[in-house]
Write an enzyme that holds these catalytic residues in place. Sequence first.
Site, mmCIF file in Angstrom:
data_model
loop_
_atom_site.group_PDB
_atom_site.id
_atom_site.type_symbol
_atom_site.label_atom_id
_atom_site.label_comp_id
_atom_site.label_asym_id
_atom_site.label_seq_id
_atom_site.Cartn_x
_atom_site.Cartn_y
_atom_site.Cartn_z
ATOM 1 N N HIS A 418 0.824 -1.215 0.000
ATOM 2 C CA HIS A 418 0.000 0.000 0.000
ATOM 3 C C HIS A 418 0.858 1.265 0.000
ATOM 4 O O HIS A 418 0.452 2.302 0.540
ATOM 5 C CB HIS A 418 -0.962 0.021 1.196
ATOM 6 C CG HIS A 418 -1.566 -1.309 1.495
ATOM 7 N ND1 HIS A 418 -2.314 -2.014 0.564
ATOM 8 C CD2 HIS A 418 -1.511 -2.104 2.596
ATOM 9 C CE1 HIS A 418 -2.705 -3.157 1.095
ATOM 10 N NE2 HIS A 418 -2.223 -3.245 2.315
ATOM 11 N N CYS A 419 2.057 1.172 -0.565
ATOM 12 C CA CYS A 419 3.022 2.290 -0.580
ATOM 13 C C CYS A 419 3.455 2.679 0.834
ATOM 14 O O CYS A 419 3.956 3.786 1.057
ATOM 15 C CB CYS A 419 2.466 3.506 -1.305
ATOM 16 S SG CYS A 419 2.120 3.210 -3.044
ATOM 17 N N ALA A 420 3.259 1.774 1.785
ATOM 18 C CA ALA A 420 3.737 1.983 3.154
ATOM 19 C C ALA A 420 4.822 0.939 3.423
ATOM 20 O O ALA A 420 4.732 0.141 4.363
ATOM 21 C CB ALA A 420 2.594 1.861 4.151
#
Length: 482
Positions: A418-420
């Site tokens: 999640h781009c985390a």
Amino acid sequence: MINQLISSAENKIKLAENKNLLDVSAIRRHFLFPERGRIVTNNAASTQPPKELLNLYTDLSKDYENVHRGQSNASRYITNLFEESYNIITKFINAPDRRNIVITRNTTEAINTVMYSLLTQFRDGDNIVTTFMEHNSNYVPWYGLCKEILPKFGIKVECRLARFQPQTGELDLTHLKSLVDSRTKIICCIGASNFLGTKIHLHLVKEIADYSGYLQPNGECRSLLLVDGAQLIPGTFTDFHTLNVDYLCFSFHKMLAPFGIGVLCAKQHLLETSLPFLYGGDMIAEGDVSPDYVGYNSLPWKYAAGTPNILGTIISAQALRLLLDLALNPDEQKYFLTTNEFNIQTVEGAMNRISSHIKMLTEKAMYILSRIKGITIYGPKNVNRRTGLISFNVAGCNPFEIAEELNKAGVESRAGCHCATLAHKYLKLDPPASCRLSFYFYNTIDEAEFAAETVNKIVNSKNRIDISLNTNENTLNNGLTK
């Protein structure tokens, strides 16, 4: 008598709760996705656009023209709509003036705008503090600044990362405070995590920034504070004036509008004294170009180089007006495409309704998911401390396979980091991924229940297959042994 008082109090609470209830059925009539039978639970990535906004593209095309670049009636008309869009955005987040607003393509570009505008202000020995909870877009630009850009000019700036508590998903404010000192130019922090769902105590981060003692160019002794509000603003009332942060960034594609427009809201003196991110076009003062001097335009146009996404900006601002209508009365067009004024109390009332509905969906889904054997749900257990997303992993199950099976059942989710990436690696997840359901105010309680129950069925089905495979393998091994 006491029982009557209790009953009266309970009735008042129920009435207050009913006032905050959304007419979800009426809201859904404004969207196309229910007609397709889609169960959209990937709203943290992007929300669905209402029909009205899609139709607005066609309507605006009748007077299609550039802004600030013509004397025709069409150019003046579109220019007025474009400039009014800045005013609408300003009112919605309670910024002081449209001069505080910079239109960008997305949250990522808004953060990069801040990074490049401050580029020449960093001094050797400075540091930047961010967190392990950040979206890549609020870490990688600062990494690039410290590791790749400033070293080429012989300037050493450190990027420091604050921890979070793995069990609760809360930012470790004590650790954050320990990283901030008199050489901390800026703190860059999410408003809410797109992986953990955690809402950050921004007033406490602001307090840490205010007492750092860093000497800014204008004489202030404090660190600047940038907030990535991409996950916060779509479902939570956010008042720029009350937050009193220096920079607030968000994207419209997470709050009903089509893709392509983001916002940087910043304190005016910072935009006035910083260098522009892009050069050319509208950011130049009219006729103020010579071989020896170029004059920059006044705010907000100083940060509007080149021809902007004109239709996208107008439609995104109207998305805010439509959001108010849908939350307050979806059968009445009071604000969308009108000149009717709204104030921050109107916005607060609408956003509190949206927030209450999202909490109800999240609480229901978390309750069902929490009963699944072997599941780990990341972030706070209290729905009041989180947004409408739920990231999870189940022991023995690949998150990508769960997402694929959900899709087969008609539930749209997301699997991945999640781009985390930092947060997934901080938790030592292998692979660094999780499955995520995320809700918005057009989702129904039935959809939240179905999505969670479908995860339960997927996990149970896989467990039955695993048991069957193990049984067959043991039978085969026993036969070979004999």
